[in-house]
Motif scaffolding. Structure first.
Motif, PDB file in Angstrom:
ATOM      1  N   ILE A 120     -37.596 -13.477 -28.987  1.00  0.00           N
ATOM      2  CA  ILE A 120     -36.882 -12.347 -29.707  1.00  0.00           C
ATOM      3  C   ILE A 120     -37.801 -11.128 -29.750  1.00  0.00           C
ATOM      4  O   ILE A 120     -39.006 -11.274 -30.167  1.00  0.00           O
ATOM      5  N   GLU A 121     -37.294 -10.107 -29.263  1.00  0.00           N
ATOM      6  CA  GLU A 121     -38.006  -8.832 -28.903  1.00  0.00           C
ATOM      7  C   GLU A 121     -37.487  -7.566 -29.843  1.00  0.00           C
ATOM      8  O   GLU A 121     -36.041  -7.729 -29.805  1.00  0.00           O
ATOM      9  N   LYS A 122     -38.006  -6.880 -30.431  1.00  0.00           N
ATOM     10  CA  LYS A 122     -37.571  -6.016 -31.508  1.00  0.00           C
ATOM     11  C   LYS A 122     -37.024  -4.827 -30.471  1.00  0.00           C
ATOM     12  O   LYS A 122     -35.899  -4.069 -30.908  1.00  0.00           O
ATOM     13  N   GLY A 165     -34.299  -8.610 -31.386  1.00  0.00           N
ATOM     14  CA  GLY A 165     -34.168  -8.997 -32.758  1.00  0.00           C
ATOM     15  C   GLY A 165     -35.250  -8.615 -33.466  1.00  0.00           C
ATOM     16  O   GLY A 165     -36.514  -8.596 -32.755  1.00  0.00           O
ATOM     17  N   ASN A 166     -35.391  -8.116 -34.609  1.00  0.00           N
ATOM     18  CA  ASN A 166     -36.546  -7.899 -35.265  1.00  0.00           C
ATOM     19  C   ASN A 166     -37.029  -8.931 -36.384  1.00  0.00           C
ATOM     20  O   ASN A 166     -36.227  -9.188 -37.239  1.00  0.00           O
ATOM     21  N   VAL A 167     -38.248  -9.679 -36.087  1.00  0.00           N
ATOM     22  CA  VAL A 167     -38.430 -10.920 -36.744  1.00  0.00           C
ATOM     23  C   VAL A 167     -38.994 -10.344 -38.158  1.00  0.00           C
ATOM     24  O   VAL A 167     -40.074  -9.816 -38.221  1.00  0.00           O
ATOM     25  N   SER A 168     -38.235 -10.897 -39.294  1.00  0.00           N
ATOM     26  CA  SER A 168     -38.980 -10.357 -40.468  1.00  0.00           C
ATOM     27  C   SER A 168     -39.594 -11.524 -41.141  1.00  0.00           C
ATOM     28  O   SER A 168     -40.185 -11.243 -42.327  1.00  0.00           O
ATOM     29  N   GLY A 207     -41.251  -6.234 -22.316  1.00  0.00           N
ATOM     30  CA  GLY A 207     -42.282  -5.258 -21.599  1.00  0.00           C
ATOM     31  C   GLY A 207     -43.647  -4.955 -22.325  1.00  0.00           C
ATOM     32  O   GLY A 207     -44.505  -4.747 -22.249  1.00  0.00           O
ATOM     33  N   GLY A 208     -43.030  -4.760 -23.887  1.00  0.00           N
ATOM     34  CA  GLY A 208     -43.874  -4.358 -24.870  1.00  0.00           C
ATOM     35  C   GLY A 208     -44.799  -3.036 -24.345  1.00  0.00           C
ATOM     36  O   GLY A 208     -44.048  -2.239 -24.183  1.00  0.00           O
ATOM     37  N   MET A 209     -45.924  -3.057 -24.484  1.00  0.00           N
ATOM     38  CA  MET A 209     -46.831  -2.047 -24.064  1.00  0.00           C
ATOM     39  C   MET A 209     -46.748  -1.603 -22.662  1.00  0.00           C
ATOM     40  O   MET A 209     -46.881  -0.685 -22.224  1.00  0.00           O
ATOM     41  N   VAL A 210     -46.163  -2.408 -22.015  1.00  0.00           N
ATOM     42  CA  VAL A 210     -46.036  -2.128 -20.433  1.00  0.00           C
ATOM     43  C   VAL A 210     -44.386  -1.771 -20.014  1.00  0.00           C
ATOM     44  O   VAL A 210     -44.144  -1.970 -18.792  1.00  0.00           O
ATOM     45  N   TYR A 267     -46.693   4.004 -20.830  1.00  0.00           N
ATOM     46  CA  TYR A 267     -48.113   4.356 -21.125  1.00  0.00           C
ATOM     47  C   TYR A 267     -48.650   4.082 -19.693  1.00  0.00           C
ATOM     48  O   TYR A 267     -48.358   2.730 -19.138  1.00  0.00           O
ATOM     49  N   TYR A 268     -49.728   5.070 -19.337  1.00  0.00           N
ATOM     50  CA  TYR A 268     -50.172   4.726 -18.112  1.00  0.00           C
ATOM     51  C   TYR A 268     -50.796   3.397 -17.900  1.00  0.00           C
ATOM     52  O   TYR A 268     -51.449   2.791 -18.648  1.00  0.00           O
ATOM     53  N   HIS A 269     -50.814   2.886 -16.601  1.00  0.00           N
ATOM     54  CA  HIS A 269     -51.154   1.422 -16.325  1.00  0.00           C
ATOM     55  C   HIS A 269     -51.623   1.123 -15.036  1.00  0.00           C
ATOM     56  O   HIS A 269     -51.190   1.799 -14.158  1.00  0.00           O
ATOM     57  N   HIS A 270     -52.912   0.517 -14.859  1.00  0.00           N
ATOM     58  CA  HIS A 270     -53.354   0.218 -13.512  1.00  0.00           C
ATOM     59  C   HIS A 270     -54.207  -0.884 -13.577  1.00  0.00           C
ATOM     60  O   HIS A 270     -54.541  -1.586 -14.914  1.00  0.00           O
ATOM     61  N   ILE A 271     -54.402  -1.810 -12.604  1.00  0.00           N
ATOM     62  CA  ILE A 271     -55.124  -3.013 -12.333  1.00  0.00           C
ATOM     63  C   ILE A 271     -56.636  -2.987 -12.275  1.00  0.00           C
ATOM     64  O   ILE A 271     -56.875  -1.861 -11.118  1.00  0.00           O
ATOM     65  N   GLY A 291     -43.777  -9.023 -24.913  1.00  0.00           N
ATOM     66  CA  GLY A 291     -44.857  -8.416 -24.164  1.00  0.00           C
ATOM     67  C   GLY A 291     -45.343  -9.198 -22.958  1.00  0.00           C
ATOM     68  O   GLY A 291     -44.728 -10.360 -22.726  1.00  0.00           O
ATOM     69  N   LEU A 292     -46.430  -9.050 -22.512  1.00  0.00           N
ATOM     70  CA  LEU A 292     -46.947  -9.792 -21.351  1.00  0.00           C
ATOM     71  C   LEU A 292     -47.383 -11.281 -21.872  1.00  0.00           C
ATOM     72  O   LEU A 292     -47.184 -12.403 -21.149  1.00  0.00           O
ATOM     73  N   ALA A 293     -47.719 -11.277 -23.154  1.00  0.00           N
ATOM     74  CA  ALA A 293     -48.500 -12.511 -23.888  1.00  0.00           C
ATOM     75  C   ALA A 293     -47.112 -13.609 -24.001  1.00  0.00           C
ATOM     76  O   ALA A 293     -47.195 -14.401 -23.563  1.00  0.00           O
ATOM     77  N   GLY A 294     -46.178 -12.859 -24.526  1.00  0.00           N
ATOM     78  CA  GLY A 294     -44.932 -13.713 -24.842  1.00  0.00           C
ATOM     79  C   GLY A 294     -44.354 -14.155 -23.580  1.00  0.00           C
ATOM     80  O   GLY A 294     -43.977 -15.390 -23.203  1.00  0.00           O
ATOM     81  N   SER A 354     -56.101  -6.126 -22.260  1.00  0.00           N
ATOM     82  CA  SER A 354     -55.737  -5.601 -20.834  1.00  0.00           C
ATOM     83  C   SER A 354     -54.391  -6.277 -20.348  1.00  0.00           C
ATOM     84  O   SER A 354     -54.179  -7.447 -21.370  1.00  0.00           O
ATOM     85  N   MET A 355     -53.864  -5.799 -19.640  1.00  0.00           N
ATOM     86  CA  MET A 355     -52.620  -6.826 -19.095  1.00  0.00           C
ATOM     87  C   MET A 355     -53.110  -8.405 -18.793  1.00  0.00           C
ATOM     88  O   MET A 355     -52.485  -9.201 -19.005  1.00  0.00           O
ATOM     89  N   ASN A 356     -54.238  -8.135 -17.945  1.00  0.00           N
ATOM     90  CA  ASN A 356     -54.906  -9.417 -17.725  1.00  0.00           C
ATOM     91  C   ASN A 356     -54.950 -10.435 -18.682  1.00  0.00           C
ATOM     92  O   ASN A 356     -54.622 -11.424 -18.694  1.00  0.00           O
ATOM     93  N   GLY A 357     -55.742  -9.872 -19.720  1.00  0.00           N
ATOM     94  CA  GLY A 357     -56.048 -10.576 -21.154  1.00  0.00           C
ATOM     95  C   GLY A 357     -54.780 -11.222 -21.643  1.00  0.00           C
ATOM     96  O   GLY A 357     -54.797 -12.483 -22.007  1.00  0.00           O
ATOM     97  N   SER A 358     -53.593 -10.560 -21.639  1.00  0.00           N
ATOM     98  CA  SER A 358     -52.583 -11.020 -22.534  1.00  0.00           C
ATOM     99  C   SER A 358     -51.726 -11.944 -21.579  1.00  0.00           C
ATOM    100  O   SER A 358     -51.348 -12.958 -22.127  1.00  0.00           O
ATOM    101  N   VAL A 359     -51.724 -11.782 -20.310  1.00  0.00           N
ATOM    102  CA  VAL A 359     -51.390 -12.881 -19.454  1.00  0.00           C
ATOM    103  C   VAL A 359     -52.110 -14.327 -19.427  1.00  0.00           C
ATOM    104  O   VAL A 359     -51.618 -15.201 -19.845  1.00  0.00           O
TER     105      VAL A 359
END
Ligand SMILES: Cc1cc2nc3c(=O)[nH]c(=O)nc-3n(C[C@H](O)[C@H](O)[C@H](O)COP(=O)(O)OP(=O)(O)OC[C@H]3O[C@@H](n4cnc5c(N)ncnc54)[C@H](O)[C@@H]3O)c2cc1C
Length: 423
Positions: free
Chosen positions: A27-29, A213-216, A34-37, A50-54, A9-12, A403-408
């Motif tokens: 590693i992304e499942k 991959g799914n990290v277990s 993109g995750g939520m985006v 999911y709808y998104h705007h800045i 996702g954005l944080a990763g 927010s997207m900004n927060g995860s960045v």
């Protein structure tokens, strides 16, 4: 240093984007980053699941868009909002329009509340007061009942009375930058897929790997990270950055090793996207709803971005849900869509005749519930386990609203913490 990042996702992606000197494996499942985006691809056009705007204040995200050479794609457009009350859509873009929807005295009290919210610099003291209490004390019961209560209900459902005033103040400040003509929202023409692609490409260009991959398991030995297990494969590394929700972190580490995050409550989202033969609302982009329907908001994307970009009209219908027992989580996709269509017929008779296709995206962990006392639960970037770092919606950068900004910012701060400690 070999660093494994769990989640693209954005944080990763932001953490990987900054850690250019490391050997990075994300590693992304899910099949795509993109995750939520993440986006759907519709005949070559991308549209967010999911709808998104800045928002205008999303400084880190906007700078990143410029840095990636995508400034030309960022547009600031008026996103018209409305409120469905007693069988009617009231536009709610300007103070004058709000006057038509609410009793005059409530509008004055609401305006006073917004002004007061804007003067609050530090929301920390409001973390221990519920939003409900603060609204009623500041603007009275009627403003709570007629304006805020339905909004809190659609956002937090049965948890609405637990949410803190700190969250509300953060939210009011973000959303009250309207002026006399209404609010402008940022969107990337071509979709936020462009941003995700550019970040992923930059990571790859620097030698990073993004794989499915799914990290277990995060493997920890003598207080230090030694690797992860993904789809049964053991992968050694020096460092792990986890961006997954606290509940998942708990499962993959056995919570006692992190000592954090076991009590942050998340909520889920069930968001349908309908492809439509025609327009539904007369210019309204975002509709909040005070009516007994199984969703909280209707977002007609093509009243924001022209339908010519997609060759059809697009509308999101969405609801948060609070626990795994919710019908929106337990039922099959068809059942959820059936429920949504029943509600849509109630609001917009004949809606069903316009539907060409639908898609549904659901996740159980789409946002923290910003309950009273949440501020004390924020997770640190660096944990007490050597080499284990955390960044995501649970980080300080995403408080008092994610927010997207927060995860960045969370990804950048986590990379900064790693560079500072050197490990
Ligand atoms: C309905 C909705 C609307 C939104 N609208 C807006 C908006 O308009 N503006 C805005 O700024 N923000 C919006 N957001 C918020 C924004 O999307 C998020 O805050 C942000 O994208 C979160 O990024 P993240 O990287 O922290 O988390 P995520 O995107 O959740 O990334 C975490 C990643 O980890 C992966 N993962 C989880 N478990 C594992 C595992 N075991 N192994 C491997 N991978 C794993 C997940 O698949 C995911 O890709 C919205 C969110 C939702 C749900």
């Amino acid at each position: 240093m070999k660093t494994i990042i769990i989640g693209a996702g954005l944080a990763g992606l932001a953490a990987a984007y900054r850690l250019t000197e490391d050997d990075i494996i994300i590693i992304e499942k899910d099949p795509e980053p993109g995750g939520m985006v993440s986006s759907y691809s519709l005949d070559g056009n991308h549209i967010e699941q999911y709808y998104h705007h800045i928002f205008a204040g999303d400084r880190a995200l906007i700078s990143l868009i410029y840095e990636l050479g995508l400034a030309g794609k960022l547009e600031w457009l008026r996103g018209s909002t409305g409120y469905y009350i007693n069988g009617q859509i009231y536009p709610m873009n300007t103070p004058f329009e709000i006057l038509k929807a609410l009793p005059f005295i409530d509008v004055i009290k609401l305006a006073r509340l917004v002004l007061k919210a804007k003067t609050v610099k530090d929301t920390t003291p409001f973390d221990d007061i519920t939003a409900k209490k603060w609204i009623i004390e500041t603007a009275g019961q009627s403003v709570y009942n007629n304006f805020f209560e339905p909004l809190l209900d659609s956002k937090f459902g049965e948890n609405k009375e637990k949410v803190s005033a700190a969250w509300l103040l953060g939210r009011v400040r973000i959303r009250s930058n309207r002026g006399t003509k209404g609010e402008k929202l940022g969107y990337m023409r071509g979709g936020f897929h462009e941003l995700i692609e550019a970040m992923a490409n930059s990571v790859r260009k620097n030698g990073g790997i993004i794989r499915q991959g799914n990290v277990s398991r995060i493997k920890i030995s003598s207080g230090s990270v030694t690797g992860v297990v993904a789809d049964g494969e053991h992968i050694d590394c020096d460092r792990v950055i986890s961006t997954v929700a606290p509940d998942t972190l708990k499962k993959i580490t056995c919570s006692e090793v992190t000592g954090h995050g076991t009590d942050i409550n998340y909520q889920g989202t069930a968001c349908a996207l309908f492809g439509l033969a025609g327009q539904v609302m007369d210019g309204v982009y975002w509709l909040n709803i005070k009516e007994n329907v199984p969703f909280g908001a209707v977002i007609e994307h093509t009243n924001f971005i022209p339908p010519s970009d997609y060759g059809e009209h697009l509308m999101y219908v969405t609801s948060y849900f609070q626990n795994p027992e919710s019908v929106l989580w337990k039922s099959g996709d068809e059942k959820v869509i059936e429920l949504y269509l029943e509600g849509l017929e109630k609001l917009f008779p004949g809606f069903g005749n316009k539907v060409r296709w639908w898609r549904l995206r659901r996740d159980i962990d789409t946002a923290p519930v910003y309950e009273v006392g949440y501020g004390k639960k924020i997770l640190p970037y660096q944990t007490k386990i050597k080499g284990l770092y955390l960044a995501g919606m649970f980080s300080d950068a995403n408080y008092p609203e994610r927010s997207m900004n927060g995860s960045v910012v969370a990804g950048f701060r986590c990379a900064g913490a790693i560079k500072n400690t050197g490990f």
